[in-house]
Write a protein that holds these residues in place. Structure first.
Motif, PDB file in Angstrom:
ATOM      1  N   GLU A 167       0.601  -0.930   0.227  1.00 15.31           N
ATOM      2  CA  GLU A 167      -0.435   0.075  -0.245  1.00 15.31           C
ATOM      3  C   GLU A 167       0.793   1.204  -0.199  1.00 15.31           C
ATOM      4  O   GLU A 167       0.750   2.270  -0.797  1.00 15.31           O
ATOM      5  CB  GLU A 167      -1.201  -0.354   1.116  1.00 15.31           C
ATOM      6  CG  GLU A 167      -2.013   1.079   0.713  1.00 15.31           C
ATOM      7  CD  GLU A 167      -3.080   0.632   2.137  1.00 15.31           C
ATOM      8  OE1 GLU A 167      -3.840   2.038   2.490  1.00 15.31           O
ATOM      9  OE2 GLU A 167      -3.300   0.128   3.209  1.00 15.31           O
ATOM     10  N   PHE A 243     -16.605   7.730  -1.903  1.00 18.12           N
ATOM     11  CA  PHE A 243     -16.478   6.548  -1.704  1.00 18.12           C
ATOM     12  C   PHE A 243     -17.770   5.908  -1.156  1.00 18.12           C
ATOM     13  O   PHE A 243     -18.326   4.954  -1.230  1.00 18.12           O
ATOM     14  CB  PHE A 243     -15.599   6.102  -0.134  1.00 18.12           C
ATOM     15  CG  PHE A 243     -15.745   4.864   0.559  1.00 18.12           C
ATOM     16  CD1 PHE A 243     -15.149   3.804  -0.628  1.00 18.12           C
ATOM     17  CD2 PHE A 243     -15.997   4.626   1.021  1.00 18.12           C
ATOM     18  CE1 PHE A 243     -14.835   2.116  -0.207  1.00 18.12           C
ATOM     19  CE2 PHE A 243     -16.413   3.225   1.691  1.00 18.12           C
ATOM     20  CZ  PHE A 243     -15.662   2.561   0.909  1.00 18.12           C
ATOM     21  N   ARG A 248     -21.258  -2.186  -0.781  1.00 17.41           N
ATOM     22  CA  ARG A 248     -20.215  -2.983  -0.309  1.00 17.41           C
ATOM     23  C   ARG A 248     -19.587  -3.899  -0.215  1.00 17.41           C
ATOM     24  O   ARG A 248     -20.502  -4.977  -0.491  1.00 17.41           O
ATOM     25  CB  ARG A 248     -21.138  -2.464   1.127  1.00 17.41           C
ATOM     26  CG  ARG A 248     -19.922  -3.490   1.973  1.00 17.41           C
ATOM     27  CD  ARG A 248     -20.498  -3.890   3.800  1.00 17.41           C
ATOM     28  NE  ARG A 248     -19.921  -3.842   4.418  1.00 17.41           N
ATOM     29  CZ  ARG A 248     -19.419  -5.278   5.091  1.00 17.41           C
ATOM     30  NH1 ARG A 248     -20.605  -6.281   4.836  1.00 17.41           N
ATOM     31  NH2 ARG A 248     -18.843  -5.904   6.127  1.00 17.41           N
ATOM     32  N   LYS A 297     -10.759  -8.404   1.043  1.00 16.20           N
ATOM     33  CA  LYS A 297     -10.978  -8.112   2.158  1.00 16.20           C
ATOM     34  C   LYS A 297     -10.842  -5.678   2.124  1.00 16.20           C
ATOM     35  O   LYS A 297     -11.489  -4.954   2.348  1.00 16.20           O
ATOM     36  CB  LYS A 297     -11.378  -8.106   3.454  1.00 16.20           C
ATOM     37  CG  LYS A 297      -9.678  -8.714   3.829  1.00 16.20           C
ATOM     38  CD  LYS A 297      -9.645  -8.412   5.319  1.00 16.20           C
ATOM     39  CE  LYS A 297      -7.354  -9.027   4.904  1.00 16.20           C
ATOM     40  NZ  LYS A 297      -7.860  -9.828   6.732  1.00 16.20           N
ATOM     41  N   ASN A 298      -9.777  -5.439   1.327  1.00 14.23           N
ATOM     42  CA  ASN A 298      -9.274  -5.370   1.292  1.00 14.23           C
ATOM     43  C   ASN A 298      -9.776  -3.018   0.297  1.00 14.23           C
ATOM     44  O   ASN A 298      -9.658  -2.465  -0.199  1.00 14.23           O
ATOM     45  CB  ASN A 298      -7.460  -5.061   0.600  1.00 14.23           C
ATOM     46  CG  ASN A 298      -6.491  -5.223   2.090  1.00 14.23           C
ATOM     47  OD1 ASN A 298      -6.356  -5.171   2.928  1.00 14.23           O
ATOM     48  ND2 ASN A 298      -5.662  -6.857   1.423  1.00 14.23           N
ATOM     49  N   TYR A 299     -10.712  -4.499  -1.176  1.00 13.09           N
ATOM     50  CA  TYR A 299     -11.221  -3.672  -1.788  1.00 13.09           C
ATOM     51  C   TYR A 299     -12.508  -2.693  -0.863  1.00 13.09           C
ATOM     52  O   TYR A 299     -13.294  -2.025  -1.837  1.00 13.09           O
ATOM     53  CB  TYR A 299     -11.918  -4.501  -2.847  1.00 13.09           C
ATOM     54  CG  TYR A 299     -10.285  -4.383  -3.650  1.00 13.09           C
ATOM     55  CD1 TYR A 299      -9.809  -4.188  -4.691  1.00 13.09           C
ATOM     56  CD2 TYR A 299      -9.621  -5.954  -3.215  1.00 13.09           C
ATOM     57  CE1 TYR A 299      -9.253  -4.181  -5.679  1.00 13.09           C
ATOM     58  CE2 TYR A 299      -8.366  -6.112  -3.947  1.00 13.09           C
ATOM     59  CZ  TYR A 299      -8.071  -5.107  -4.712  1.00 13.09           C
ATOM     60  OH  TYR A 299      -7.056  -5.443  -5.750  1.00 13.09           O
ATOM     61  N   ARG A 300     -12.694  -3.103   0.247  1.00 18.82           N
ATOM     62  CA  ARG A 300     -13.907  -2.197   0.946  1.00 18.82           C
ATOM     63  C   ARG A 300     -13.589  -1.389   1.598  1.00 18.82           C
ATOM     64  O   ARG A 300     -13.964  -0.040   2.705  1.00 18.82           O
ATOM     65  CB  ARG A 300     -14.578  -3.251   1.705  1.00 18.82           C
ATOM     66  CG  ARG A 300     -14.849  -4.576   1.244  1.00 18.82           C
ATOM     67  CD  ARG A 300     -15.700  -5.520   3.166  1.00 18.82           C
ATOM     68  NE  ARG A 300     -16.462  -6.310   2.304  1.00 18.82           N
ATOM     69  CZ  ARG A 300     -17.395  -7.274   3.505  1.00 18.82           C
ATOM     70  NH1 ARG A 300     -16.369  -7.675   5.037  1.00 18.82           N
ATOM     71  NH2 ARG A 300     -17.905  -8.249   3.209  1.00 18.82           N
ATOM     72  N   ARG A 301     -11.534  -0.743   1.604  1.00 18.65           N
ATOM     73  CA  ARG A 301     -11.462   0.199   2.255  1.00 18.65           C
ATOM     74  C   ARG A 301     -10.993   1.803   1.659  1.00 18.65           C
ATOM     75  O   ARG A 301     -10.851   1.677   0.719  1.00 18.65           O
ATOM     76  CB  ARG A 301     -10.394  -0.481   2.489  1.00 18.65           C
ATOM     77  CG  ARG A 301     -10.117  -1.488   3.948  1.00 18.65           C
ATOM     78  CD  ARG A 301      -8.359  -2.083   4.428  1.00 18.65           C
ATOM     79  NE  ARG A 301      -7.746  -0.774   4.881  1.00 18.65           N
ATOM     80  CZ  ARG A 301      -6.531  -0.851   3.929  1.00 18.65           C
ATOM     81  NH1 ARG A 301      -5.684  -1.467   3.235  1.00 18.65           N
ATOM     82  NH2 ARG A 301      -5.904   0.968   4.773  1.00 18.65           N
ATOM     83  N   ALA A 302     -11.046   2.866   2.015  1.00 23.27           N
ATOM     84  CA  ALA A 302     -11.376   3.655   0.565  1.00 23.27           C
ATOM     85  C   ALA A 302     -10.430   4.136   0.624  1.00 23.27           C
ATOM     86  O   ALA A 302      -9.904   4.768  -0.422  1.00 23.27           O
ATOM     87  CB  ALA A 302     -11.822   4.841   1.922  1.00 23.27           C
ATOM     88  N   GLU A 303      -9.383   4.339   2.002  1.00 25.10           N
ATOM     89  CA  GLU A 303      -7.364   4.276   1.541  1.00 25.10           C
ATOM     90  C   GLU A 303      -6.879   3.582   0.209  1.00 25.10           C
ATOM     91  O   GLU A 303      -6.204   3.950  -0.331  1.00 25.10           O
ATOM     92  CB  GLU A 303      -6.930   3.808   2.402  1.00 25.10           C
ATOM     93  CG  GLU A 303      -7.109   4.607   3.902  1.00 25.10           C
ATOM     94  CD  GLU A 303      -8.675   4.089   5.054  1.00 25.10           C
ATOM     95  OE1 GLU A 303      -8.926   4.743   5.388  1.00 25.10           O
ATOM     96  OE2 GLU A 303      -9.183   2.805   3.990  1.00 25.10           O
ATOM     97  N   VAL A 304      -7.638   2.239   0.091  1.00 25.25           N
ATOM     98  CA  VAL A 304      -6.602   1.299  -1.237  1.00 25.25           C
ATOM     99  C   VAL A 304      -7.852   1.982  -2.472  1.00 25.25           C
ATOM    100  O   VAL A 304      -6.930   2.255  -3.462  1.00 25.25           O
ATOM    101  CB  VAL A 304      -7.351  -0.162  -1.310  1.00 25.25           C
ATOM    102  CG1 VAL A 304      -7.101  -0.688  -1.960  1.00 25.25           C
ATOM    103  CG2 VAL A 304      -6.929  -0.749   0.101  1.00 25.25           C
ATOM    104  N   THR A 313      -8.046  -1.268  -9.637  1.00 24.23           N
ATOM    105  CA  THR A 313      -8.888  -0.815  -8.506  1.00 24.23           C
ATOM    106  C   THR A 313     -10.160   0.307  -9.081  1.00 24.23           C
ATOM    107  O   THR A 313     -10.710   1.471  -8.374  1.00 24.23           O
ATOM    108  CB  THR A 313      -7.819  -0.255  -7.299  1.00 24.23           C
ATOM    109  OG1 THR A 313      -7.283   1.200  -7.810  1.00 24.23           O
ATOM    110  CG2 THR A 313      -7.267  -0.567  -6.362  1.00 24.23           C
TER     111      THR A 313
END
Length: 438
Positions: A167, A243, A248, A297-304, A313
């Motif tokens: 990241e 976002f 989700r 699960k990382n693709y649920r994160r706004a930062e990613v 992404t």
């Protein structure tokens, strides 16, 4: 005797895999309380059958009840299907709305390929020149003869890097550039092809930074040159303030093995699983190991999602994907005459493609050209790109037809074989054949 023992052990393992597949597919549904069916959108006259099938897909379990999706079609530059349904977040009972977006995974690669084509069309990039002629640092470890065409066709042998793509690294363009430049090819460039699942867009973006007179990243180039001028509701690097519109991610987010086991009903998934077990797809495990963010699960994160990763992404609506490919299918321009690409450059996408051949990363026969996947349906060739979990973007320039499908439910069908999309695409062609008298 030993052969009999081995055979019995293999049969036992095969039976266990089948039982597991049935269990993970069907048992959870026994305890799932049905949610109200929500379907919205419009179709042009003659395409009503597509909306009806979409309803049936939700009712019959082709669409997953704990997710939501959208499907859009453009024909001769005009929107003829724009439908959506289900839930952007079923736990919160948040319905899928007209402006709901989804993570489209590798469908992002087709958008990236369009950015590269725009540079070629402007004379700022040449498919047949070496990457190193634009990016001198790239000419390390035997990469000096890799052409832009080879890179975009997954023939450069660069499906993973020497260091993990973290990241932090994705947030530092200069450090990322160094890692990409110093990584050696895994096979002799140009002698084979293997899907660059997570590196394709990273290399493309670094190349674009050198070829673009303004030295923009691919995500910024797309925003300023395509998304904003043409009204394409799609991001490569999603702003935090947008976002809230992203569905989700749900469904199978536990890993590639679970995904393939769930998808054993599909011949392509079975073939891919066999290739993994037998080692025919030589690079897939290292590809995943070198990309710690690969866990869904990382693709649920706004930062990613805010990071620019043009391999995986991208976030957008089905309407945006279909609209972009609709412009390309319509000869490169909108019905108002606004031009994105020349007909000459678009003709190369399919016209200069190769026949499908063995892909050493996926373990199946595939055909990629200039960043797009080339497929056939009903004898008609299309260009576009599928995405993990069933996402799709496709263009049929012969019929001037385009498709976009996105969903918040990550299905087991990630290589263009998801029945949620394929059934709707088939129905669309049937409607079109009737309208055109075929």
């Amino acid at each position: 005797m030993n052969q009999l023992v081995i055979k019995m052990a293999f049969m036992k393992s095969a039976l266990l895999v089948c039982i597991t597949a049935v269990a993970v597919l069907y048992l959870p549904n026994l305890w799932t309380k049905p949610l109200p069916l929500l379907i919205s959108g419009t179709t042009a006259p003659g395409f009503e059958q597509v909306l009806q099938l979409y309803r049936e897909n939700f009712a019959n379990g082709v669409e997953y009840p704990i997710g939501g999706s959208a499907f859009s079609v453009y024909y001769k530059g005009s929107k003829v299907v724009d439908i959506w349904g289900g839930y952007a977040d079923s736990e919160a009972l948040r319905p899928w709305m007209e402006n709901t977006m989804a993570v489209v995974f590798s469908t992002t690669k087709g958008v990236a390929a369009t950015c590269m084509a725009l540079l070629v069309d402007r004379g700022q990039l040449d498919y047949d020149r070496t990457v190193a002629s634009y990016w001198p640092e790239f000419a390390q470890e035997g990469k000096e003869n890799i052409t832009v065409r080879m890179l975009l066709g997954h023939e450069g042998g660069l499906s993973y890097t020497t260091r993990d793509i973290t990241e932090e690294l994705l947030g530092d363009q200069e450090a990322l550039s160094q890692v990409l430049a110093e990584s050696p090819p895994i096979w002799e460039p140009g002698t084979a092809h293997g899907y660059h699942a997570l590196t394709f867009g990273l290399y493309a973006s670094q190349l674009l930074r050198r070829a673009d007179p303004k030295h923009r990243t691919l995500g910024k180039f797309f925003k300023e040159e395509i998304a904003e001028p043409f009204g394409i509701d799609f991001f490569i690097g999603t702003p935090f303030e947008s976002f809230y519109r992203v569905g989700r991610l749900t469904g199978d987010i536990s890993g590639i093995w679970s995904t393939l086991i769930k998808g054993l009903v599909d011949p392509m998934n079975r073939e891919m699983l066999v290739s993994m077990v037998t080692g025919k797809n030589k690079d897939i495990f290292t590809v995943l190991e070198r990309y710690p963010l690969v866990a869904l699960k990382n693709y649920r994160r706004a930062e990613v999602l805010a990071l620019e990763q043009p391999s995986a992404t991208g976030v957008g609506t089905a309407r945006a994907v279909a609209k972009l490919y609709g412009v390309l299918a319509n000869g490169g321009q909108t019905i108002e005459g606004q031009r994105l690409l020349s007909e000459d450059i678009i003709s190369k996408f399919i016209g200069e493609s190769k026949a499908p051949s063995f892909d050493r990363s996926i373990g199946l026969e595939t055909s990629f050209n200039l960043g797009y996947e080339i497929t056939k349906i009903g004898g008609v060739e299309q260009f576009g790109h599928p995405g993990s979990g069933g996402m799709q973007g496709r263009a049929d320039p012969q019929r001037k037809l385009s498709f976009g499908y996105v969903s918040s439910y990550h299905s087991p069908f990630g290589i263009g074989n998801d029945p949620r999309f394929s059934t709707l695409q088939k129905a669309t062609y049937e409607c079109l054949n009737k309208l055109e008298g075929q």
